[in-house]
Enzyme design. Structure first.
Site, PDB file in Angstrom:
ATOM      1  CE  LYS A 184      -3.810  -2.336   2.525  1.00  0.00           C
ATOM      2  NZ  LYS A 184      -4.733  -2.228   3.684  1.00  0.00           N
TER       3      LYS A 184
ATOM      4  CG  PHE B  84     -13.213   1.707   7.970  1.00  0.00           C
ATOM      5  CD1 PHE B  84     -12.705   1.074   6.841  1.00  0.00           C
ATOM      6  CD2 PHE B  84     -13.871   0.937   8.916  1.00  0.00           C
ATOM      7  CE1 PHE B  84     -12.840  -0.292   6.655  1.00  0.00           C
ATOM      8  CE2 PHE B  84     -14.002  -0.442   8.745  1.00  0.00           C
ATOM      9  CZ  PHE B  84     -13.488  -1.059   7.608  1.00  0.00           C
TER      10      PHE B  84
ATOM     11  NE  ARG C 266      -5.401 -12.417   5.724  1.00  0.00           N
ATOM     12  CZ  ARG C 266      -6.176 -11.318   5.740  1.00  0.00           C
ATOM     13  NH1 ARG C 266      -6.290 -10.555   4.659  1.00  0.00           N
ATOM     14  NH2 ARG C 266      -6.819 -10.966   6.809  1.00  0.00           N
TER      15      ARG C 266
ATOM     16  CB  THR D  16      -7.329  -6.575   9.828  1.00  0.00           C
ATOM     17  OG1 THR D  16      -7.684  -7.755   9.111  1.00  0.00           O
ATOM     18  CG2 THR D  16      -7.779  -5.348   9.061  1.00  0.00           C
TER      19      THR D  16
ATOM     20  NE  ARG E 111      -2.300  -6.173   6.890  1.00  0.00           N
ATOM     21  CZ  ARG E 111      -3.466  -6.706   6.560  1.00  0.00           C
ATOM     22  NH1 ARG E 111      -4.056  -7.566   7.374  1.00  0.00           N
ATOM     23  NH2 ARG E 111      -4.043  -6.393   5.417  1.00  0.00           N
TER      24      ARG E 111
ATOM     25  CG  ASN F 293      -3.471  -2.783   7.152  1.00  0.00           C
ATOM     26  OD1 ASN F 293      -3.391  -2.285   6.031  1.00  0.00           O
ATOM     27  ND2 ASN F 293      -4.508  -3.509   7.537  1.00  0.00           N
TER      28      ASN F 293
ATOM     29  CG  HIS G 255      -4.919  -6.494  -0.120  1.00  0.00           C
ATOM     30  ND1 HIS G 255      -6.123  -6.525   0.530  1.00  0.00           N
ATOM     31  CD2 HIS G 255      -4.990  -7.427  -1.112  1.00  0.00           C
ATOM     32  CE1 HIS G 255      -6.902  -7.437  -0.052  1.00  0.00           C
ATOM     33  NE2 HIS G 255      -6.242  -7.990  -1.050  1.00  0.00           N
TER      34      HIS G 255
END
Ligand code: UDP
Ligand code: MG
Length: 168
Positions: A11, A59, A92, A98, A109, A123, A126
């Site tokens: 990100k 959000f 993951r 998250t 993260r 974070n 993705h």
């Protein structure tokens, strides 16, 4: 363990913080294969389609601004597809959960994410969370020809009056 494909997006905060190399090194631990990658600017249409399952969350407007880079003066993201046994859960695991404050501190993260005063989880990366989600997302972010593996069925088509940028 079935072979799976999963979409990773570094990100805008990940690019802004120069974490690309670090994240790719961490993901290399999985021994999964990178079968596609691109650096791109996310427009609103792609942002909204990517996060459409969250459109009723309070959000959501901030999330769209975040992935478009509006919060970081950094409108690039890096998108990659990883492929191999158990790819979704392996990636993951390295990403972490998250909420960056709840994520394992050695996960990406957990180590580099933060919660904004607005409550948004910034974070860093993705990662797709299921095979169906991965397929939906991969088809959103990549064309068949951009992937170095025949992941999903495709067809060939002749496009008329198709507007495309070409080199001058
Ligand atoms: N997000 C957030 N607050 C929440 C849930 C999600 O800010 O309570 C943001 C966060 O950046 C997250 C993204 O929305 O990565 C997508 O949410 P999702 O539930 O799909 O989490 P992920 O799959 O990214 O772990
Ligand atoms: Mg998700």
């Amino acid at each position: 363990m079935a072979n799976e494909a999963t979409l990773v997006i570094i990100k805008p905060d990940g690019l802004k913080k120069s974490l690309t190399g670090n994240i790719l090194s961490r993901l290399a631990e999985t021994r999964l294969k990178i079968i596609a990658s691109r650096v791109l600017q996310v427009d609103e249409k792609l942002a909204v389609r990517h996060y459409e399952h969250l459109k009723n969350e309070p959000f959501f407007p901030d999330l769209i601004k975040y992935i478009m880079g509006d919060m970081h003066g950094e409108n690039r993201v890096m998108a990659l597809i990883y492929f191999g046994p158990d790819a979704i859960s392996k990636v993951r695991q390295i990403a972490g959960v998250t909420n960056p404050e709840k994520a394992d501190p050695v996960s990406v993260r957990g180590a580099y994410g933060r919660i904004l005063t607005t409550g948004l989880f910034e974070n860093v990366m993705h990662a797709s969370s299921s095979p169906d989600e991965a397929e939906r997302e991969i088809k959103l972010w990549f064309e068949p020809e951009e992937i170095a593996y025949e992941l999903y069925p495709y067809q060939e088509t002749i496009l008329n009056a198709y507007k495309k940028k070409v080199w001058k």
